[in-house]
Scaffold this motif. Structure first.
Motif, PDB file in Angstrom:
ATOM      1  N   ALA A   9     -31.573  23.135  31.251  1.00  0.00           N
ATOM      2  CA  ALA A   9     -32.714  23.967  30.880  1.00  0.00           C
ATOM      3  C   ALA A   9     -33.411  24.539  32.114  1.00  0.00           C
ATOM      4  O   ALA A   9     -33.778  25.719  32.148  1.00  0.00           O
ATOM      5  N   GLN A  10     -33.598  23.699  33.139  1.00  0.00           N
ATOM      6  CA  GLN A  10     -34.210  24.171  34.385  1.00  0.00           C
ATOM      7  C   GLN A  10     -33.443  25.354  34.962  1.00  0.00           C
ATOM      8  O   GLN A  10     -34.027  26.357  35.379  1.00  0.00           O
ATOM      9  N   ARG A  11     -32.113  25.234  34.969  1.00  0.00           N
ATOM     10  CA  ARG A  11     -31.293  26.293  35.550  1.00  0.00           C
ATOM     11  C   ARG A  11     -31.347  27.562  34.715  1.00  0.00           C
ATOM     12  O   ARG A  11     -31.343  28.674  35.261  1.00  0.00           O
ATOM     13  N   ALA A  12     -31.396  27.408  33.388  1.00  0.00           N
ATOM     14  CA  ALA A  12     -31.505  28.579  32.525  1.00  0.00           C
ATOM     15  C   ALA A  12     -32.850  29.283  32.717  1.00  0.00           C
ATOM     16  O   ALA A  12     -32.923  30.518  32.767  1.00  0.00           O
ATOM     17  N   LEU A  13     -33.921  28.498  32.819  1.00  0.00           N
ATOM     18  CA  LEU A  13     -35.246  29.081  33.023  1.00  0.00           C
ATOM     19  C   LEU A  13     -35.359  29.759  34.381  1.00  0.00           C
ATOM     20  O   LEU A  13     -35.962  30.839  34.504  1.00  0.00           O
ATOM     21  N   ASP A  14     -34.775  29.140  35.405  1.00  0.00           N
ATOM     22  CA  ASP A  14     -34.778  29.758  36.734  1.00  0.00           C
ATOM     23  C   ASP A  14     -33.986  31.065  36.716  1.00  0.00           C
ATOM     24  O   ASP A  14     -34.388  32.060  37.340  1.00  0.00           O
ATOM     25  N   HIS A  15     -32.868  31.051  35.995  1.00  0.00           N
ATOM     26  CA  HIS A  15     -32.035  32.251  35.901  1.00  0.00           C
ATOM     27  C   HIS A  15     -32.777  33.366  35.164  1.00  0.00           C
ATOM     28  O   HIS A  15     -32.684  34.547  35.533  1.00  0.00           O
ATOM     29  N   ALA A  16     -33.534  32.996  34.127  1.00  0.00           N
ATOM     30  CA  ALA A  16     -34.295  33.982  33.364  1.00  0.00           C
ATOM     31  C   ALA A  16     -35.538  34.456  34.099  1.00  0.00           C
ATOM     32  O   ALA A  16     -36.106  35.503  33.764  1.00  0.00           O
ATOM     33  N   GLN A  17     -35.985  33.678  35.078  1.00  0.00           N
ATOM     34  CA  GLN A  17     -37.173  33.987  35.871  1.00  0.00           C
ATOM     35  C   GLN A  17     -38.411  34.162  34.984  1.00  0.00           C
ATOM     36  O   GLN A  17     -39.143  35.148  35.076  1.00  0.00           O
ATOM     37  N   ILE A  18     -38.616  33.167  34.116  1.00  0.00           N
ATOM     38  CA  ILE A  18     -39.790  33.215  33.243  1.00  0.00           C
ATOM     39  C   ILE A  18     -40.600  31.937  33.413  1.00  0.00           C
ATOM     40  O   ILE A  18     -40.101  30.917  33.908  1.00  0.00           O
ATOM     41  N   ASP A  19     -41.833  31.993  32.962  1.00  0.00           N
ATOM     42  CA  ASP A  19     -42.704  30.827  32.944  1.00  0.00           C
ATOM     43  C   ASP A  19     -42.367  30.007  31.697  1.00  0.00           C
ATOM     44  O   ASP A  19     -42.447  30.532  30.571  1.00  0.00           O
ATOM     45  N   PRO A  20     -42.008  28.730  31.832  1.00  0.00           N
ATOM     46  CA  PRO A  20     -41.680  27.912  30.657  1.00  0.00           C
ATOM     47  C   PRO A  20     -42.812  27.855  29.625  1.00  0.00           C
ATOM     48  O   PRO A  20     -42.556  27.629  28.444  1.00  0.00           O
ATOM     49  N   GLU A  21     -44.047  28.054  30.081  1.00  0.00           N
ATOM     50  CA  GLU A  21     -45.183  28.024  29.156  1.00  0.00           C
ATOM     51  C   GLU A  21     -45.139  29.171  28.148  1.00  0.00           C
ATOM     52  O   GLU A  21     -45.859  29.155  27.143  1.00  0.00           O
ATOM     53  N   THR A  22     -44.314  30.185  28.397  1.00  0.00           N
ATOM     54  CA  THR A  22     -44.227  31.334  27.486  1.00  0.00           C
ATOM     55  C   THR A  22     -43.183  31.126  26.391  1.00  0.00           C
ATOM     56  O   THR A  22     -42.995  32.005  25.550  1.00  0.00           O
ATOM     57  N   LEU A  23     -42.521  29.964  26.383  1.00  0.00           N
ATOM     58  CA  LEU A  23     -41.537  29.684  25.334  1.00  0.00           C
ATOM     59  C   LEU A  23     -42.241  29.408  24.009  1.00  0.00           C
ATOM     60  O   LEU A  23     -43.228  28.675  23.955  1.00  0.00           O
TER      61      LEU A  23
END
Length: 361
Positions: free
Chosen positions: A77-91
């Motif tokens: 999940a960390q790698r996917a979020l880093d790849h997407a370049q988004i703030d996890p709080e916006t999920l």
């Protein structure tokens, strides 16, 4: 002015593969039994050689003893979020597909409370209470079914961004005295999907799911070890391999064909077919059957990326890991062309099977 179309698009992907590589030589000292508790005939070298010839598996990954399934899912999940370049709080949603929860090394005990999604959200340190975290047990097709659910949320306007994870540690629930145990492996994969407006449809174009339980429900199940000297109260994953093979060979091509029809596409429009991988020969046979449905006797080279040879069957983690490796150009000889569709398909416990046609942005 042309109306805008809402699409469900993958904006980031990630995977996590344990460092511990287990080759087939690891099983040379194993004691294998059949379902009746009789020792298998022949040497382990012969049993393992035949296994590799049939499945194509020569190596797989096992999680470190200090890690559990949610740890693997968190890293993917960390790698996917880093790849997407988004703030996890916006999920808006965080969905974790798995089948056995967090099984600690050596315990054999299933642990699903709290949910793995809650554990992953905690590890990601997401504070937003409206990031809804839940689990999805659906057999090996679980991650793809999570993607389908995410698509519904995104299309309804209920969500803008969703993280879908597939994670499993099958090495912890496989019977070491069953030769089928050599199929199973550990890993995790994840994608971030986002609702995006565009003038033409892209991302998820169509999906199909079937659940056949009338006579097929227990072809994949949990029962005691094949070793008659072991206690009967500890359960391991078991399968009727021949029945599953025949089911997959018939059902998966039909589900893919129906999915393509819903998308208004022909098979030759597809650039890659990403199929859940538990057995190399089974996947090749399914692909051949699919092309025969369209009247083609030959399968184009390079259309089906393979990871089963070195990663084994990681259940719900197989498809997102496969997608991530190709998406990042980390699988030799394979890449995605923008603007061209790919097909995802999976089959597993239930029996369940599903497919998604996805057009690369």
């Amino acid at each position: 002015m042309a109306s805008r179309i809402l699409s469900s698009v993958i904006i980031g992907s990630g995977s996590f593969l344990p460092e511990k590589a287990i080759d087939n030589a690891h099983f040379h000292s194993s004691s294998f039994f059949d379902a009746q508790g009789h020792s298998l005939e022949g040497s382990n070298e012969t049993i393992i050689r035949k296994f590799q010839q049939i499945t194509g598996i020569r190596e797989r990954r096992y999680a470190d003893n200090n890690m559990v399934t949610s740890d693997l899912g968190f890293r993917a999940a960390q790698r996917a979020l880093d790849h997407a370049q988004i703030d996890p709080e916006t999920l808006d949603y965080l969905i974790v597909a798995h089948n056995y929860g967090d099984v600690k090394a050596g315990s054999g005990c299933v642990d699903m409370v709290p949910t793995l999604a809650a554990r992953v959200k905690h590890l990601l340190q997401i504070k937003n209470p409206y990031t809804v975290a839940y689990d999805l047990p659906f057999g090996c097709p679980g991650w793809l079914q999570g993607v389908i659910q995410a698509h519904y949320y995104l299309q309804s306007g209920d969500a803008k961004r969703i993280l879908v994870i597939g994670a499993e540690t099958l090495s912890r629930v496989s019977d070491p005295h069953d030769r089928d145990s050599m199929i199973y492996a550990d890993g995790a994969g994840a994608v971030v999907l986002e609702a995006r407006e565009s003038e033409t449809k892209t991302g998820i174009l169509s999906h199909v799911t079937v659940s056949d339980t009338y006579s097929q429900a227990h072809w994949l199940r949990n029962t005691h070890s094949y070793n008659p000297s072991l206690p009967k109260d500890r359960l391991y994953i078991k399968m009727d391999g021949r029945k599953i093979y025949e089911y997959a060979l018939t059902t998966v091509p039909q589900v893919i064909q129906k999915c393509l029809q819903k998308a208004g596409l022909d098979l030759l429009d597809i650039q890659k077919v990403l199929i859940h991988q538990a057995n190399e020969k089974m996947d090749e046979a399914m692909l051949e059957r699919l092309f025969k449905l369209y009247g083609h006797s030959q399968v184009p080279p390079g259309i089906m990326p393979m990871t089963v040879n070195t990663l084994g069957n990681t259940s719900v983690a197989t498809l997102p890991t496969l997608f991530d490796l190709v998406n990042r150009n980390q699988l030799e000889g394979h890449h995605f062309e923008p603007g061209k569709p790919v097909v995802f398909a999976s089959v597993g416990a239930g029996m369940n099977a599903n497919a998604v046609v996805y057009q690369m942005p």
